[in-house]
Enzyme design. Structure first.
Site, PDB file in Angstrom:
ATOM      1  N   SER A  75       0.848  -1.187   0.000  1.00 33.50           N
ATOM      2  CA  SER A  75       0.000   0.000   0.000  1.00 33.50           C
ATOM      3  C   SER A  75       0.883   1.237   0.000  1.00 33.50           C
ATOM      4  O   SER A  75       2.080   1.159   0.321  1.00 33.50           O
ATOM      5  CB  SER A  75      -0.889  -0.019   1.259  1.00 33.50           C
ATOM      6  OG  SER A  75      -1.515   1.217   1.484  1.00 33.50           O
TER       7      SER A  75
ATOM      8  N   TYR B 208      -3.703  -0.721  10.118  1.00 33.74           N
ATOM      9  CA  TYR B 208      -3.518  -0.939   8.684  1.00 33.74           C
ATOM     10  C   TYR B 208      -2.108  -0.528   8.272  1.00 33.74           C
ATOM     11  O   TYR B 208      -1.419  -1.265   7.554  1.00 33.74           O
ATOM     12  CB  TYR B 208      -4.560  -0.136   7.898  1.00 33.74           C
ATOM     13  CG  TYR B 208      -4.538  -0.376   6.412  1.00 33.74           C
ATOM     14  CD1 TYR B 208      -5.264  -1.420   5.851  1.00 33.74           C
ATOM     15  CD2 TYR B 208      -3.795   0.442   5.560  1.00 33.74           C
ATOM     16  CE1 TYR B 208      -5.250  -1.653   4.479  1.00 33.74           C
ATOM     17  CE2 TYR B 208      -3.772   0.219   4.190  1.00 33.74           C
ATOM     18  CZ  TYR B 208      -4.501  -0.829   3.660  1.00 33.74           C
ATOM     19  OH  TYR B 208      -4.471  -1.054   2.298  1.00 33.74           O
TER      20      TYR B 208
END
Length: 256
Positions: free
Chosen positions: A148, A161
């Site tokens: 990410s 996350y």
């Protein structure tokens, strides 16, 4: 088929894609099928990837559907076992399945932290280990972890996350260090801002949408299909000497 075409071909290969029901996972599963792979589509609920499987079948490909809650180690182990029962082999593993939970760090519920880390990191390691063992025995395989932009940045209100995606990069490099010499390539793709239902709230917010597009040198959000080329490259013989790399597909976001 020319030698150059063969470099990017997945004919005769089997791929397992987690989180294949929608968004980036759906695009990746269909893209690998277009390159010739049989694709095992995994989702969090039974029948969840039926639309993806139907799309692959409609274009003449072969697809299978499995379900597993990636926060449950027993279900993760069962997913790997069922995948081998279906096809007898897995040549490509894409650890795409993931989750996100937003709370201020000072108030972040421990249960939410644990779930995000279990799904995003622990399941990716467990599947890589279980499937990697067989890849090592076969002397070939490709593992692609989905990282990410928050593998490089901190974000706001998403500490679990962010931590899990930083860890995915470390895991990618650690596995590559051990497995590269045995012809198992482990790499990662770090998507930028893509148009999926996960980012719909950002797209619908005029101010945030404008700020994001302004920051991206390409000037626009990515479409899920624009991630496929990177995945096919990392899944095929074209990347046989690429190990432990994190390929950003971000329209230039990290360069800004």
């Amino acid at each position: 088929m020319s030698s150059q075409q063969a470099l990017f071909s997945l004919h005769g290969k089997v791929a397992l894609v987690t989180g294949a029901s929608r968004g980036l996972g759906r695009a990746l599963a269909i893209g690998l099928a277009q390159a010739g792979a049989e694709v095992i589509c995994s989702s969090s609920r039974p029948g969840g990837s039926a639309d993806t499987e139907a799309a692959i079948t409609a274009m003449g490909g072969k697809a299978y559907g499995l379900a597993a809650d990636l926060s449950d180690p027993d279900q993760v182990a069962s997913l790997a076992a069922q995948a081998y029962q279906l096809t007898g082999r897995i040549d490509v593993l894409i650890n795409n399945g993931g989750t996100i939970s937003r709370f201020p760090a000072a108030e972040y519920p421990l249960a939410e932290w644990q779930k995000v880390v279990d799904v995003n990191l622990n399941a990716a390691f467990q599947l890589s280990q279980l499937i990697g063992q067989k890849m090592l025995a076969a002397g070939q395989g490709k593992i692609i972890n989905i990282a990410s932009m928050l593998s490089f940045q901190g974000g706001i209100t998403v500490p679990a996350y962010t931590a899990s995606k930083h860890a995915i990069v470390g895991l990618t490099k650690a596995l590559a260090n051990e497995w590269a010499a045995i012809n198992v390539q482990v790499n990662a793709i770090a998507p930028g801002y893509f148009r999926t239902d996960n980012t719909q709230a950002l797209q619908d917010n005029p101010e945030r949408n404008r700020d994001i597009e302004k920051r991206i040198p390409a000037g626009q959000w990515g479409e899920p299909e624009q991630l496929v080329g990177a995945a096919v490259f990392l899944a095929t013989a074209a990347s046989d000497y690429v190990n432990g790399h994190v390929l950003a597909v971000d329209g230039g976001w990290l360069a800004r």
